[in-house]
Design a protein around this motif. Structure first.
Motif, mmCIF file in Angstrom:
data_model
loop_
_atom_site.group_PDB
_atom_site.id
_atom_site.type_symbol
_atom_site.label_atom_id
_atom_site.label_comp_id
_atom_site.label_asym_id
_atom_site.label_seq_id
_atom_site.Cartn_x
_atom_site.Cartn_y
_atom_site.Cartn_z
ATOM 1 N N LEU A 67 1.542 7.222 -2.061
ATOM 2 C CA LEU A 67 2.132 5.926 -2.350
ATOM 3 C C LEU A 67 2.716 5.921 -3.767
ATOM 4 O O LEU A 67 2.043 6.426 -4.753
ATOM 5 N N ASP B 19 5.146 6.360 1.079
ATOM 6 C CA ASP B 19 5.344 4.877 1.382
ATOM 7 C C ASP B 19 5.706 4.538 -0.164
ATOM 8 O O ASP B 19 5.176 4.895 -1.249
ATOM 9 N N TYR B 20 6.779 3.583 -0.332
ATOM 10 C CA TYR B 20 7.174 2.672 -1.490
ATOM 11 C C TYR B 20 6.166 1.774 -1.752
ATOM 12 O O TYR B 20 6.074 0.788 -0.807
ATOM 13 N N VAL B 21 5.544 1.772 -2.814
ATOM 14 C CA VAL B 21 4.430 0.563 -2.915
ATOM 15 C C VAL B 21 4.934 0.223 -4.541
ATOM 16 O O VAL B 21 4.577 0.645 -5.351
ATOM 17 N N GLN B 22 5.840 -1.037 -4.469
ATOM 18 C CA GLN B 22 6.350 -1.335 -5.830
ATOM 19 C C GLN B 22 5.137 -1.676 -6.767
ATOM 20 O O GLN B 22 5.572 -1.311 -8.008
ATOM 21 N N LEU C 9 2.787 -0.027 -7.679
ATOM 22 C CA LEU C 9 2.117 1.129 -8.481
ATOM 23 C C LEU C 9 3.205 1.364 -9.503
ATOM 24 O O LEU C 9 2.952 2.221 -10.612
#
Lengths: 379, 379, 379, 379
Positions: D243, D284-287, D289
């Protein structure tokens, strides 16, 4: 109800500082009330607005609230620019902090008189409708039982001799009740649970609630244990390790204080499941974690035909940031209950505590339903 | 209610085998009913006893139940000595398994007639009060909409042409309803959700429930998401990775089938929190995990004054062992509801499903409360 | 080198049973040597073949190896059908197990003589080239120092009085050395580390190695700590919780025995990093875990410009299955070293131990490189 | 070697900003060199001192380094007071950043000429002994093969037509080599790996190294996979979920770019174990974070007699803070290798990369040993 005082025992600690700074920030419109249960959308009831909350308290520390807020800001507990934005509010709250009682410095009868005067002076000065005293100071070790804890008359007789009889948290609860204030025991310390103090609360017609704010690992436990119970999945063991930095971690490095905390934490699972469960909960002080806390829990359980399975969770939270809004919630709820004529223990507030007074309900959703019903009643 | 038939679509799959073996073991007194919600202490209602449950079903596999039970036993899903202890019960159930419909082998009208005859024959042979059809076969891909799904008359007109119109799960639901049976969609497949089939259920006065049994990661999500909501902690992201072996894992290695499952899984968090939440849920087939499943979830959330925190959990479960007792619970509840005259969708059974039909409630404790109230009503 | 005896102290324990059963299974061609370091592809050296290994040992338990193998099989430590396939080999090994010495039953001088006779009788009966004694019995508490531990002459003088002087593990090491055998201390117990015993090993020209087989959490620590050191990432804290079932877990529920284990475990990180690191390692007995062990470790570290980061790991292993092949590796390596004339402590075997004797190297890759070089030398 | 230029492609990105700010802080004596491998105690060799490092580079962004440093400071990547302390150094580095080439704006021949002039101008202006070009810009998608990639003559002929032939990273490598500079490919992009560019590096006698800095999950993989291999524990599956927030996460939300990264990440385990291993690695891109990254890995493995076990780890790191010191290490090492006459690919620097050029060694300790030997040679 226009104005309510929040009198914090341990007023310069991390939880109190975060609560005071947060309330000021919400009042000033520079922060949302996120994290406050009583402000969440659809929550029933009309409580005192944040604008009506006034802070004060006791502490043995002399570091100013402004400095403490800056420390918390560097530690990431409150936003970097916040201390500057609310500097005057912090100074005002600071001016309402009185020296805490240092055990051994004078008898508890003198101390109690002074503490009571501090609280009633604060109430008068700000023309407050109610004051709620909230203990957020360091965890004490469990108190050994004494005969004079059982009856108010015996307790007061003994206090009159100048002896040190009460654990510090109970001395503050005594002062709060005598001052006609509600009281919240947010730590695992003894506080108001002595029968003599229950008698006093009844006499003064003041409400109280406690003990030990449920902010992290135990919160999750109380959400998950009912899931196992309702699904008829048998929990076989529940083990945990809590790593805490910060002031609370340092206090809990003392085994005696830690035992108070561990007793609180271990009730939830057995309480929900209705049977003792194998496993221990450890608390370690890890200075490097600063204001943060990490808890790892490991649960083994049995499903259909005895198949063994496991669940693990890791919680990484900031204890002060989790506790602070609950302190505000509790102060507002207790003030309102007081206003509505409720006195004695408030089991309806069990949702907020690891070791809820007046109830054996530990399942989170059931506690929340009861809290909501209570909030409805109070409107 | 003396005798109830449990007609399993996918009767030789892991879930069906575990359910059949488990029911036989409970009947025979060699296993407890642990994992069955309806048998947990204090659960209200009088449902058909395990001794009154008779199993049968459809499957395209021809491997005997006894062999399947031995496979599950080697995989640790059922105890090593169980297949031997209930061998005759497994053989009896095996004798009641009829060939499943293989798409493309004959028209769906002929197929439906045969499936209906299989079910009604079973009911007659065993003089059963009710039969509940439960789909526990492999997950299908989402069905493309068709105009004839909307009205029963159009659907039957089209079926009469011999065309393959319905997804397999819906064909079974059609057959179940026509046979006068309740139906449970335990998979994420289309099953009974077409308007034409709702019309048929109303016509035949049969109840149904679904979809997608909530057995693991989603179960935890539905226990934890309300905790965040009620505590006014704002969830910022929720990501997950599911590692599945076994038959279901292999099916879900197909992206089309996986998309059905992912759609089911992703509703809970947004459903409880009332807003979309960043993050994805991945499903990987990992053959080495056999009948086991491991899910890791990572949640970021914000507390008071915007402080960022995280929660992670790892769930290691045996899917068949988690699903099997729920299949028995559902069969018993649907049979009882049918007996009591309930028909159409049963939203009260949402507790059991990732994607509950007839309700938007995803919070676990609320679902459980509704289930209990329903069970009370049925007594 | 044709035939080597493996004389196990604690010969009916889980580790010994798994080692004996595994060696028999490999001999019989019904299992691979997976998990044996010395059999991995490309590992240098010519050690005694599995066909040349003969098992015997001491134990105070009287449960037969066949029964113990069946217990381990039910617990998933060895395959279900294995006990049946190697029943006669298990019986043969069982026939070579002699009663262990029960402290307090007769003086240690008499005991030593009997233990020596047991070992030399075994060697003679099977015409073994070498025997290696391996201690895999329960962990003892740390031994208090005594003056007679320092010189062999003093030790023997004291033993001659019939007094109980030595901790049990050291009595076995004494007997092994006197019998002319190599010795491996696979537990954290005192074993051969007394100066008087080092003197005896030199006198008898026998090699030995230890202590405390590195099978799980500490193995990972020794793989990860060098990564932090070499990358110049400063480790700030390292905390851990070990949950153990099984016999070893029960022994370690005793705080005194646990302290031996915790001392072993805590050396690796500080040893590799060259400085003390905050944090504790807890060991809990969780009966429900059976033969399994779960360890969770939490590491905080600092990167460039002091940025704080964390690493967590969870290890779920079967201790006996991890230890057993190492017991076989060590017996084969020590026998070969003995044959090649090596005597005294063998620091080259540090790869296998939490608390390696004769070396301060704790970094796993460095230990492995040294082991390989040693194996080359021995060919 | 007195003065070395570090020319950063993506000079205003998070990694470059952290590297530039960090080098300035170390120079200024306000930060330690923690995280720099080449500065760790006992690391061999004499490299250019931090005081001799000068930064410049290309970027298509126009946000000033000072502003970027403040952003990183708010995100916790660099200390809060650092941007103020090194403001003039940031401005100086900013003044040496030239516009990056925007694909499609003018032919690549013109672009190359301009890029070369930028670099040689920088070298001349500061009288630098060497310049090392380091690509830390966004990950590109994998480049489709073209015939002109195979020979320098064909490549230059094609470039001369004004066509866009090279992927951007390769255009920068081309310019670096033509300018007589060493090159480091710190991203998974194509960069210098085309045969035509290898030819050019040989012709210009310049060294290069790559690809894809090993900063987190893959670092741990390369520390743990050898542990399994050496212990003869068979890895059965290795699955992971990454992530990522930040700029890199956003880039990797594009499936094409992500495929470059996933290809890099997946080589290590199979490379070390010598066989393909089941399991996938998701990104996954999890903004939410921000600059942080969390990776969870799940490994199943088999021990003795086939017993299944698992290892999980969770890595929570700040990618820029992990990458930045390695950028400085690499620039200093490549500059020194260049000075010592090394040209072509430098396999000795494989320690720093997920996908090391010129070597198939992925085991971390072996890579580190080779790096140290190389550093010895360079002194």
């Amino acid at each position: 109800m226009d104005k309510v005082g929040v009198w914090l025992i341990g007023a310069r600690g991390s939880v109190a500082t975060a609560a005071t700074a947060g309330a000021a920030a919400i009042k000033a419109g520079v922060a949302s009330s996120q994290g406050c249960v009583t402000e969440s959308p659809g929550f029933p009831g009309q409580l005192v607005p944040f604008a009506g909350l006034i802070s004060g308290g006791h502490d043995i520390s002399e570091i100013s609230l402004r400095k403490r807020a800056e420390q918390l800001s560097r530690a990431g507990v409150i936003p970097p620019d916040l201390p500057g934005l609310i500097a005057s509010e912090l100074d005002a709250a600071d001016a309402e902090i009185r020296p805490g009682h240092v055990p051994g410095h004078g008898g508890q009868d003198t101390a109690a008189a002074r503490l009571i005067a501090d609280i009633t002076g604060f109430r008068a000065r700000h023309r407050l409708d109610r004051v709620v005293v909230v203990n957020v100071s360091s965890t004490e070790q469990p108190a050994a039982p004494r005969p004079e804890f059982d009856r108010l008359a015996d307790l007061e007789e003994r206090l009159a001799t100048g002896d040190d009889v009460l654990p510090p948290s109970s001395l503050y609860a005594y002062a709060a009740f005598q001052a006609g204030c509600g009281y919240v025991e947010f730590t695992p310390s003894t506080g108001p649970i002595l029968p003599a103090l229950a008698e006093l609360a009844a006499l003064r017609e003041v409400p109280y609630a406690g003990r030990d704010g449920k902010t992290g690992e135990t919160l999750i436990k109380s959400a998950l244990a009912p899931m196992f119970a309702d699904r008829a999945l048998r929990v076989r063991s529940w083990s945990g390790l809590n790593l805490l930095g910060g002031g609370d971690g340092a206090t809990l490095a003392d085994p005696a204080a830690r035992s108070s905390k561990e007793l609180s934490k271990d009730q939830v699972v057995a309480g929900v499941l209705g049977e003792p469960v194998e496993g221990q909960t450890h608390i370690d002080y890890v200075q490097d974690l600063g204001e943060w806390k990490t808890a790892w829990d490991h649960v083994t359980f049995e499903g259909f035909l005895g198949v063994p399975m496991t669940l693990q969770f890791t919680w990484q939270g900031c204890d002060s940031a989790l506790a602070a809004p609950l302190v505000l919630d509790l102060a507002r709820l207790v003030a309102r209950a007081h206003e509505k004529g409720r006195h004695g223990v408030l089991p309806e507030l069990g949702y907020f505590f690891k070791n809820p007074l007046g109830t054996h309900e530990h399942a989170l959703a059931a506690q929340y339903a009861r809290l909501r019903a209570f909030a409805e009643e109070l409107s």
